[in-house]
Design an enzyme around this catalytic site. Structure first.
Site, PDB file in Angstrom:
ATOM      1  CB  ALA A 146      42.447  14.373 -23.632  1.00 34.95           C
ATOM      2  N   GLY A 171      41.717  12.857 -28.712  1.00 40.96           N
ATOM      3  CA  GLY A 171      40.839  14.031 -28.755  1.00 40.96           C
ATOM      4  C   GLY A 171      41.109  14.931 -29.953  1.00 40.96           C
ATOM      5  CD  GLU A 226      37.597  11.417 -29.188  1.00 34.68           C
ATOM      6  OE1 GLU A 226      38.425  11.954 -28.412  1.00 34.68           O
ATOM      7  OE2 GLU A 226      36.724  10.634 -28.794  1.00 34.68           O
ATOM      8  CD  GLU A 268      41.261   7.913 -27.650  1.00 31.80           C
ATOM      9  OE1 GLU A 268      41.543   7.143 -28.595  1.00 31.80           O
ATOM     10  OE2 GLU A 268      40.782   9.046 -27.825  1.00 31.80           O
TER      11      GLU A 268
HETATM   12  N1  CO8 Z   1      49.074  14.976 -23.258  1.00 35.84           N
HETATM   13  C1  CO8 Z   1      50.044  15.603 -22.584  1.00 35.84           C
HETATM   14  N2  CO8 Z   1      51.308  15.782 -23.079  1.00 35.84           N
HETATM   15  C2  CO8 Z   1      51.560  15.331 -24.316  1.00 35.84           C
HETATM   16  C3  CO8 Z   1      50.573  14.687 -25.092  1.00 35.84           C
HETATM   17  C4  CO8 Z   1      49.264  14.520 -24.521  1.00 35.84           C
HETATM   18  N3  CO8 Z   1      48.266  13.943 -25.187  1.00 35.84           N
HETATM   19  N4  CO8 Z   1      51.119  14.332 -26.277  1.00 35.84           N
HETATM   20  C5  CO8 Z   1      52.406  14.767 -26.248  1.00 35.84           C
HETATM   21  N5  CO8 Z   1      52.682  15.369 -25.073  1.00 35.84           N
HETATM   22  C6  CO8 Z   1      53.940  15.961 -24.636  1.00 35.84           C
HETATM   23  C7  CO8 Z   1      54.989  14.912 -24.291  1.00 35.84           C
HETATM   24  O1  CO8 Z   1      54.803  14.415 -22.977  1.00 35.84           O
HETATM   25  C8  CO8 Z   1      56.279  15.693 -24.469  1.00 35.84           C
HETATM   26  O2  CO8 Z   1      56.455  16.505 -23.325  1.00 35.84           O
HETATM   27  P1  CO8 Z   1      57.962  16.685 -22.700  1.00 35.84           P
HETATM   28  O3  CO8 Z   1      58.725  17.400 -23.787  1.00 35.84           O
HETATM   29  O4  CO8 Z   1      57.733  17.504 -21.484  1.00 35.84           O
HETATM   30  O5  CO8 Z   1      58.470  15.308 -22.469  1.00 35.84           O
HETATM   31  C9  CO8 Z   1      55.960  16.633 -25.624  1.00 35.84           C
HETATM   32  O6  CO8 Z   1      54.523  16.677 -25.724  1.00 35.84           O
HETATM   33  C10 CO8 Z   1      56.501  16.127 -26.945  1.00 35.84           C
HETATM   34  O7  CO8 Z   1      56.024  14.817 -27.145  1.00 35.84           O
HETATM   35  P2  CO8 Z   1      56.991  13.579 -27.430  1.00 35.84           P
HETATM   36  O8  CO8 Z   1      58.346  13.801 -26.875  1.00 35.84           O
HETATM   37  O9  CO8 Z   1      56.262  12.337 -26.999  1.00 35.84           O
HETATM   38  O10 CO8 Z   1      57.068  13.647 -29.036  1.00 35.84           O
HETATM   39  P3  CO8 Z   1      57.342  12.440 -30.033  1.00 35.84           P
HETATM   40  O11 CO8 Z   1      57.590  13.076 -31.356  1.00 35.84           O
HETATM   41  O12 CO8 Z   1      58.368  11.517 -29.499  1.00 35.84           O
HETATM   42  O13 CO8 Z   1      55.952  11.622 -30.087  1.00 35.84           O
HETATM   43  C11 CO8 Z   1      53.554  11.404 -30.205  1.00 35.84           C
HETATM   44  C12 CO8 Z   1      54.806  12.234 -30.599  1.00 35.84           C
HETATM   45  C13 CO8 Z   1      53.579  10.070 -30.923  1.00 35.84           C
HETATM   46  C14 CO8 Z   1      52.333  12.200 -30.650  1.00 35.84           C
HETATM   47  C15 CO8 Z   1      53.553  11.174 -28.679  1.00 35.84           C
HETATM   48  O14 CO8 Z   1      53.736  12.429 -28.027  1.00 35.84           O
HETATM   49  C16 CO8 Z   1      52.282  10.582 -28.161  1.00 35.84           C
HETATM   50  O15 CO8 Z   1      52.075   9.384 -28.317  1.00 35.84           O
HETATM   51  N6  CO8 Z   1      51.424  11.388 -27.505  1.00 35.84           N
HETATM   52  C17 CO8 Z   1      50.209  10.938 -26.896  1.00 35.84           C
HETATM   53  C18 CO8 Z   1      49.144  10.669 -27.927  1.00 35.84           C
HETATM   54  C19 CO8 Z   1      47.909  10.095 -27.275  1.00 35.84           C
HETATM   55  O16 CO8 Z   1      47.912   9.049 -26.690  1.00 35.84           O
HETATM   56  N7  CO8 Z   1      46.793  10.818 -27.422  1.00 35.84           N
HETATM   57  C20 CO8 Z   1      45.513  10.407 -26.901  1.00 35.84           C
HETATM   58  C21 CO8 Z   1      45.314  10.922 -25.524  1.00 35.84           C
HETATM   59  S1  CO8 Z   1      43.832  10.239 -24.823  1.00 35.84           S
HETATM   60  C22 CO8 Z   1      42.586  11.199 -25.444  1.00 35.84           C
HETATM   61  O17 CO8 Z   1      42.794  12.060 -26.256  1.00 35.84           O
HETATM   62  C23 CO8 Z   1      41.209  10.915 -24.927  1.00 35.84           C
HETATM   63  C24 CO8 Z   1      40.205  11.958 -25.355  1.00 35.84           C
HETATM   64  C25 CO8 Z   1      38.916  11.815 -24.616  1.00 35.84           C
HETATM   65  C26 CO8 Z   1      39.023  12.266 -23.187  1.00 35.84           C
HETATM   66  C27 CO8 Z   1      37.672  12.370 -22.564  1.00 35.84           C
HETATM   67  C28 CO8 Z   1      37.715  12.707 -21.055  1.00 35.84           C
HETATM   68  C29 CO8 Z   1      38.571  13.893 -20.675  1.00 35.84           C
END
Ligand code: CO8
Length: 260
Positions: free
Chosen positions: A66, A111, A114, A134
């Site tokens: 998400a 997500g 999921e 999460e």
């Molecule tokens: N949301 C928003 N932006 C994101 C997300 C995300 N989930 N994942 C990555 N991005 C963005 C980064 O902020 C970055 O943006 P910018 O270039 O502007 O800085 C861009 O994508 C590239 O990402 P990274 O620079 O972080 O890339 P890396 O190769 O260094 O890392 C990762 C890749 C490991 C995937 C890292 O991006 C990461 O950890 N992302 C988040 C993963 C995460 O925690 N996902 C779970 C989110 S919670 C969820 O999904 C709950 C679902 C249920 C919700 C129910 C109610 C709504």
């Protein structure tokens, strides 16, 4: 139908739906989720589509979860509503009535994992990484991850993955039953298309009933689920495709299923 955050292409009876926000690793914000909902409804009602591939744009990510920008500002009431809405959208994919293959081309986190689990089958690139991170954000899965992961890999592994938030590699996901197949990243889409084409040639009504029997049956007591299966078995006997399939076998030729 016009979309901004997803791409929807057709290749014969196979539809390819791509989440297209590669700059944020295809994170699911509210507009993207709504486009997925609209696309799912379109695909469900299109009899010309017999199998669907769901994937993410770019080489790095399937869906990185998400959109955390939206999660950061949620309130108790919006959080609950958004979780319920997302669960509804994912249910549409689980019960599309035709097979949906998640072609997991990179990160499938939160997500993203999921949504992959709501698909009928999961094919992962050998470079893919999956997980429910999460807990690292101080939250829990909200798109039915606690439920689908436990059903797919068992309670113990689901507890471990969700409580630690660890990312696992595709090979480990295959070992624990989280994905059906792992293929070299370069051939992921070709392999997904091949599998989709095989499924698309199968009898559509029988496929719809198989998906329903397994999805709904698993939530019923065993004896009731067996009665449900028998009822669907009886229903499928009313189809032209049953007559075609059995006749084709007896005539030693390939069946040509019409979905009737
Ligand atoms: N949301 C928003 N932006 C994101 C997300 C995300 N989930 N994942 C990555 N991005 C963005 C980064 O902020 C970055 O943006 P910018 O270039 O502007 O800085 C861009 O994508 C590239 O990402 P990274 O620079 O972080 O890339 P890396 O190769 O260094 O890392 C990762 C890749 C490991 C995937 C890292 O991006 C990461 O950890 N992302 C988040 C993963 C995460 O925690 N996902 C779970 C989110 S919670 C969820 O999904 C709950 C679902 C249920 C919700 C129910 C109610 C709504």
């Amino acid at each position: 139908m016009a979309f901004e955050n997803v791409l929807l292409e057709r290749d014969g009876a196979v539809a390819i739906l791509t989440v297209n926000r590669p700059k944020v690793l295809n994170a699911l914000n509210a507009p993207t989720l709504d486009e997925l909902r609209r696309a799912a409804l379109e695909l469900r009602h299109d009899d010309g589509v017999r199998a669907v591939i769901l994937t993410g744009a770019g080489e790095k990510s399937f869906i990185a979860g998400a959109d955390i920008n939206e999660l950061a500002v949620q309130t108790p009431t919006t959080g609950r509503e958004h979780a319920l809405h997302g669960q509804h959208v994912f249910d549409l994919f689980e019960n599309l009535g035709k097979p949906v293959i998640a072609a997991i081309n990179g990160y499938a986190l939160g997500g993203g994992c999921e949504l992959a689990m709501a698909c009928t089958l999961r094919m992962a690139a050998d470079t893919a990484r999956l997980g429910q991170p999460e807990i690292n954000l101080g939250i829990i899965p909200g798109y039915a991850g606690t439920q689908r992961l436990a059903r797919l890999v068992g309670k113990g592994k689901a507890m471990e993955l969700i409580l630690t938030g660890v990312q696992i590699e595709a090979a480990e996901a295959l070992r624990i039953g989280l994905v059906n197949r792992v293929v070299p990243a370069a051939s992921l889409m070709a392999e997904a298309r091949k599998l989709a084409a095989t499924l698309a040639a199968n009898a559509p009504v029988a496929m719809r009933y198989i998906i329903s029997a397994i999805n709904k049956g698993l939530e019923m007591p065993f004896a009731e689920a067996c009665i449900f299966e028998a009822t669907l078995f009886g229903l499928v006997a009313s189809t032209d495709d049953m007559r075609e399939g059995t006749r084709a076998f007896l005539e030693k030729r390939k069946a040509d299923f019409k979905g009737r």
